[in-house]
Design a protein around this motif. Structure first.
Motif, PDB file in Angstrom:
ATOM      1  N   GLY B 187       0.823  -1.203   0.000  1.00 50.70           N
ATOM      2  CA  GLY B 187       0.000   0.000   0.000  1.00 50.70           C
ATOM      3  C   GLY B 187       0.852   1.245   0.000  1.00 50.70           C
ATOM      4  N   THR B 188       0.195   2.376  -0.257  1.00 50.73           N
ATOM      5  CA  THR B 188       0.887   3.666  -0.253  1.00 50.73           C
ATOM      6  C   THR B 188       0.453   4.450   0.972  1.00 50.73           C
ATOM      7  OG1 THR B 188       0.903   3.656  -2.656  1.00 50.73           O
ATOM      8  CG2 THR B 188       1.330   5.756  -1.579  1.00 50.73           C
ATOM      9  N   PHE B 189       1.423   5.017   1.664  1.00 51.60           N
ATOM     10  CA  PHE B 189       1.129   5.749   2.895  1.00 51.60           C
ATOM     11  C   PHE B 189       1.803   7.120   2.832  1.00 51.60           C
ATOM     12  CE2 PHE B 189       1.117   1.239   3.676  1.00 51.60           C
ATOM     13  CZ  PHE B 189      -0.081   1.042   4.341  1.00 51.60           C
ATOM     14  N   ARG B 190       1.084   8.122   3.264  1.00 48.38           N
ATOM     15  CA  ARG B 190       1.653   9.480   3.281  1.00 48.38           C
ATOM     16  C   ARG B 190       2.005   9.849   4.728  1.00 48.38           C
ATOM     17  NH1 ARG B 190      -0.466  14.475  -0.125  1.00 48.38           N
ATOM     18  NH2 ARG B 190       0.826  13.285  -1.572  1.00 48.38           N
ATOM     19  N   ILE B 191       3.231  10.239   4.928  1.00 41.89           N
ATOM     20  CA  ILE B 191       3.687  10.672   6.250  1.00 41.89           C
ATOM     21  C   ILE B 191       3.978  12.167   6.180  1.00 41.89           C
ATOM     22  CG2 ILE B 191       5.354  10.296   8.101  1.00 41.89           C
ATOM     23  CD1 ILE B 191       3.903   7.778   7.361  1.00 41.89           C
ATOM     24  N   VAL B 192       3.429  12.915   7.122  1.00 42.39           N
ATOM     25  CA  VAL B 192       3.772  14.337   7.246  1.00 42.39           C
ATOM     26  C   VAL B 192       4.587  14.487   8.521  1.00 42.39           C
ATOM     27  CG1 VAL B 192       2.891  16.686   7.461  1.00 42.39           C
ATOM     28  CG2 VAL B 192       1.690  15.025   6.029  1.00 42.39           C
ATOM     29  N   GLU B 193       5.868  14.819   8.339  1.00 39.22           N
ATOM     30  CA  GLU B 193       6.763  14.993   9.493  1.00 39.22           C
ATOM     31  C   GLU B 193       6.855  16.477   9.805  1.00 39.22           C
ATOM     32  OE1 GLU B 193      10.405  13.351   8.137  1.00 39.22           O
ATOM     33  OE2 GLU B 193       9.607  11.331   7.923  1.00 39.22           O
ATOM     34  N   THR B 194       6.757  16.792  11.075  1.00 38.48           N
ATOM     35  CA  THR B 194       6.900  18.191  11.480  1.00 38.48           C
ATOM     36  C   THR B 194       8.295  18.388  12.057  1.00 38.48           C
ATOM     37  OG1 THR B 194       5.793  17.543  13.513  1.00 38.48           O
ATOM     38  CG2 THR B 194       4.483  18.733  11.908  1.00 38.48           C
ATOM     39  N   ASP B 195       9.030  19.257  11.395  1.00 36.12           N
ATOM     40  CA  ASP B 195      10.384  19.559  11.835  1.00 36.12           C
ATOM     41  C   ASP B 195      10.414  21.031  12.206  1.00 36.12           C
ATOM     42  OD1 ASP B 195      13.015  19.569  12.355  1.00 36.12           O
ATOM     43  OD2 ASP B 195      13.699  19.362  10.286  1.00 36.12           O
ATOM     44  N   GLY B 196      10.119  21.318  13.467  1.00 34.20           N
ATOM     45  CA  GLY B 196       9.960  22.707  13.881  1.00 34.20           C
ATOM     46  C   GLY B 196       8.704  23.268  13.247  1.00 34.20           C
ATOM     47  N   ALA B 197       8.852  24.392  12.539  1.00 34.64           N
ATOM     48  CA  ALA B 197       7.685  24.989  11.891  1.00 34.64           C
ATOM     49  C   ALA B 197       7.482  24.424  10.490  1.00 34.64           C
ATOM     50  CB  ALA B 197       7.862  26.508  11.827  1.00 34.64           C
ATOM     51  N   ARG B 198       8.400  23.594  10.035  1.00 34.95           N
ATOM     52  CA  ARG B 198       8.372  23.107   8.663  1.00 34.95           C
ATOM     53  C   ARG B 198       7.730  21.717   8.607  1.00 34.95           C
ATOM     54  NH1 ARG B 198      12.422  20.933   5.020  1.00 34.95           N
ATOM     55  NH2 ARG B 198      13.628  20.419   6.873  1.00 34.95           N
ATOM     56  N   ALA B 199       6.842  21.516   7.646  1.00 36.09           N
ATOM     57  CA  ALA B 199       6.227  20.198   7.464  1.00 36.09           C
ATOM     58  C   ALA B 199       6.829  19.540   6.226  1.00 36.09           C
ATOM     59  CB  ALA B 199       4.719  20.336   7.306  1.00 36.09           C
ATOM     60  N   VAL B 200       7.233  18.303   6.377  1.00 36.87           N
ATOM     61  CA  VAL B 200       7.815  17.553   5.258  1.00 36.87           C
ATOM     62  C   VAL B 200       6.869  16.407   4.913  1.00 36.87           C
ATOM     63  CG1 VAL B 200       9.794  16.228   4.447  1.00 36.87           C
ATOM     64  CG2 VAL B 200      10.122  18.100   6.099  1.00 36.87           C
ATOM     65  N   VAL B 201       6.446  16.358   3.654  1.00 34.47           N
ATOM     66  CA  VAL B 201       5.509  15.322   3.217  1.00 34.47           C
ATOM     67  C   VAL B 201       6.272  14.244   2.451  1.00 34.47           C
ATOM     68  CG1 VAL B 201       3.425  14.854   1.865  1.00 34.47           C
ATOM     69  CG2 VAL B 201       3.683  17.046   3.034  1.00 34.47           C
ATOM     70  N   ARG B 202       6.091  13.019   2.871  1.00 34.55           N
ATOM     71  CA  ARG B 202       6.732  11.894   2.170  1.00 34.55           C
ATOM     72  C   ARG B 202       5.668  10.834   1.858  1.00 34.55           C
ATOM     73  NH1 ARG B 202      12.196  12.801   3.419  1.00 34.55           N
ATOM     74  NH2 ARG B 202      12.519  13.669   5.496  1.00 34.55           N
ATOM     75  N   ASP B 203       5.691  10.332   0.642  1.00 31.07           N
ATOM     76  CA  ASP B 203       4.824   9.216   0.258  1.00 31.07           C
ATOM     77  C   ASP B 203       5.653   7.942   0.202  1.00 31.07           C
ATOM     78  OD1 ASP B 203       2.433  10.626   0.029  1.00 31.07           O
ATOM     79  OD2 ASP B 203       2.908  11.286  -2.001  1.00 31.07           O
ATOM     80  N   TRP B 204       5.182   6.929   0.912  1.00 32.01           N
ATOM     81  CA  TRP B 204       5.905   5.662   0.987  1.00 32.01           C
ATOM     82  C   TRP B 204       5.078   4.572   0.325  1.00 32.01           C
ATOM     83  CZ3 TRP B 204      10.778   5.293   3.212  1.00 32.01           C
ATOM     84  CH2 TRP B 204      11.187   6.405   3.968  1.00 32.01           C
ATOM     85  N   ARG B 205       5.721   3.849  -0.588  1.00 33.67           N
ATOM     86  CA  ARG B 205       5.084   2.679  -1.185  1.00 33.67           C
ATOM     87  C   ARG B 205       5.696   1.468  -0.484  1.00 33.67           C
ATOM     88  NH1 ARG B 205       0.764   0.619  -3.637  1.00 33.67           N
ATOM     89  NH2 ARG B 205       1.299  -1.380  -4.547  1.00 33.67           N
ATOM     90  N   LEU B 206       4.889   0.809   0.334  1.00 29.83           N
ATOM     91  CA  LEU B 206       5.399  -0.299   1.140  1.00 29.83           C
ATOM     92  C   LEU B 206       4.889  -1.641   0.612  1.00 29.83           C
ATOM     93  CD1 LEU B 206       4.926   1.018   4.800  1.00 29.83           C
ATOM     94  CD2 LEU B 206       6.891   1.290   3.302  1.00 29.83           C
TER      95      LEU B 206
END
Lengths: 64, 479
Positions: B187-206
């Motif tokens: 499946g595909t999963f989207r992770i939004v990581e918060t690094d301080g005020a910055r949000a990093v979006v990563r899509d993972w195909r697992l």
């Protein structure tokens, strides 16, 4: 049901329904007070409110 | 017939599942929802006696729309249950549709509808009693125990930590603590990581067996059908952080949201249960049964399965009580209790589907059986799609019924006319038009009117009421 009794019942039911929204804006958060581990708001929504509504409806039904 | 009609039309599988899920999740609006659903039969009881509905194309169109939306909601709950149990959504929809059509086609159909309703109610009551006796606690003690938990964590026996469970629809959950999750199926999963005020979006195909590590503050979005396994003993993402937070959420509800809920559900109930007049015992019994049953179910579900809202479907909380059978000292297997819940929901659906067809016949449909069959089939097709939560068509159906049926009736539309039209048809048309317009143009509403987007009935019901009051009076004056 007689018209007068019906109007009384409608008024009581609407007032009972208005309690939860009003309870959230009252100072001191009385709705959060716990009785036997359950908040007053939940006692009201699950027991007191429905029972009061049933009683009010039955009493209003008897009003002529 | 009126007693059966009242019970079958209210509340139905979708409303029961939504209420239980709201209680189990500790939703802020849960007490208001529960109270309104419980009191709706009494509100219907104290309505003035009504005349038969006007036979008019507008009334027919409104009846079709309301019935279609409510059937969609009910079938979506059944389809969600099928998806959670590993079956296909369409299989549940086909089975439920076939049973609903059969119940209207057999001789003595009314008796069979009553049988379906009795089976549905009895099956759910048995599951509730089994859960209570197995846990050995009355509902208020279960509530107290759930509220005393320092954290809501994945427990042993949860499918989310054993074999991994399935997301029914696209779901985004925030993580309060670090956790390693494992994909059970690709499946595909989207992770939004918060690094301080910055949000990093990563899509993972697992692939199956691949793992993801999440940190506190991250959010995970899972697509429908994807399966994940979580770590036992870790906090349930998306659930209340602790038992006390779960128990105390309700007093912090927004009063505007609560008002919207009261109006939507209350008026909808009055529209759906017009036949409740002179049935005080039915209305009273229904009110008390809904309040006691739903709160008990929600408390037990929270105690047994705090992760019951994770899959994105309200029916997960209903199904979670089957886990009580895993407790020692009880002979029933979880699959028996699960089957009972499914049977209960099917029984309630068959009875509700039969009763929702009646207003269509009253509104003048020449072949209400044919219309009913087409509606159920269309609702079944819609319910096979997993993108819409049951609450959406349920709230739309209740809101439309409240605005286009109950509001004109309260304004005295029954038996009155406006020009050559029945007043109920005029009021219904205005109510429906305003309701649809608010939905269509809700995004353009200014800030103070923003709550109308979620509860169009707040604008549509007063409009319908006012039109009937004003025009009905003018029509009289013109005579």
């Amino acid at each position: 049901m007689a018209e007068r009794g019906r109007r009384v019942a409608v008024l009581v039911l609407v007032l009972l329904l208005a309690v939860p929204p009003l309870a959230t804006v009252l100072p001191g958060s009385p709705a959060s007070v716990q009785v036997a581990g359950v908040t007053l708001l939940w006692w009201y929504a699950a027991c007191v409110g429905p029972l009061a509504a049933v009683l009010a409806t039955l009493v209003a039904r008897a009003i002529r | 017939m009126t007693g059966l009609r009242a019970i079958a039309a209210w509340p139905g599988p979708a409303l029961i599942a939504t209420m239980v899920a709201a209680v189990a999740a500790g939703a802020a609006a849960a007490p208001t929802l529960l109270l309104t659903v419980a009191l709706a039969p009494l509100l219907a009881f104290v309505q003035p006696a009504r005349e038969p509905a006007a036979r008019h194309p507008v009334a027919l169109a409104i009846s079709l729309a309301v019935a279609g939306l409510l059937l969609w909601a009910h079938l979506a709950v059944l389809a969600d249950a099928a998806a959670l149990l590993g079956a296909r959504r369409w299989q549940a929809c086909v089975l439920a549709t076939a049973l609903a059509l059969l119940a209207t086609a057999v001789p003595n159909a009314e008796r069979w509808r009553g049988v379906a309703l009795a089976i549905g109610v009895a099956a759910l009551v048995v599951v509730l009693i089994v859960a209570g006796t197995t846990l050995g606690r009355p509902p208020w003690a279960a509530w107290r125990a759930a509220a005393a938990r320092p954290a809501l964590v994945f427990g042993g026996g949860s499918p989310w930590v054993d074999d991994g469970a399935r997301f029914v629809r696209s779901t985004t959950v925030p993580f309060l603590e670090g956790q390693r999750v494992v994909a059970v199926a690709p499946g595909t999963f989207r992770i939004v990581e918060t690094d301080g005020a910055r949000a990093v979006v990563r899509d993972w195909r697992l692939g199956a067996g691949d793992a993801l590590s999440l940190r506190p503050g991250d959010t995970l979005t899972a697509e429908p059908g994807s399966r994940l396994r979580f770590e036992p003993g870790k906090r349930v993402p998306g659930a209340a952080p602790s038992g006390s937070a779960w128990a105390d959420a309700a007093p912090r509800a927004s009063p505007i949201d609560a008002l919207a809920l009261v109006v939507t559900v209350g008026l909808g109930g009055c529209a759906l249960m017009p036949g409740l007049a002179r049935r005080a015992s039915v209305a009273s019994g229904l009110a008390l049964a809904i309040a006691a049953g739903v709160v008990s179910w929600g408390a037990y579900a929270t105690l047994l399965a705090p992760e019951a809202g994770l899959a994105g479907s309200p029916v997960e909380a209903l199904l979670s009580l089957s886990r009580a059978a895993r407790w020692p000292g009880y002979g029933l297997s979880p699959s028996v209790l699960t089957a009972l819940v499914a049977l209960g929901l099917l029984g309630l659906f068959v009875a509700a589907a039969a009763v929702l067809r009646l207003p269509i016949a009253e509104a003048g449909a020449r072949s209400s059986q044919l219309w009913g069959a087409v509606l159920v089939a269309a609702a079944a097709v819609a319910a096979t799609l997993d993108g819409v939560a049951p609450w959406t068509p349920l709230a739309a159906g209740l809101g439309l019924a409240g605005a286009a049926v109950a509001a004109p009736r309260f304004a005295g539309a029954d038996g009155a006319r406006i020009a050559s039209w029945p007043a109920s048809a005029v009021g219904g048309l205005i109510g429906a038009l305003v309701f649809v317009a608010v939905i269509a143009y809700g995004a353009r509403l200014p800030g103070p009117l923003a709550p109308l987007r979620d509860a169009p009935v707040l604008a549509a019901a007063p409009a319908a009421w006012l039109i009937v009051k004003l025009l009905r009076r003018e029509a009289r004056a013109a005579r």
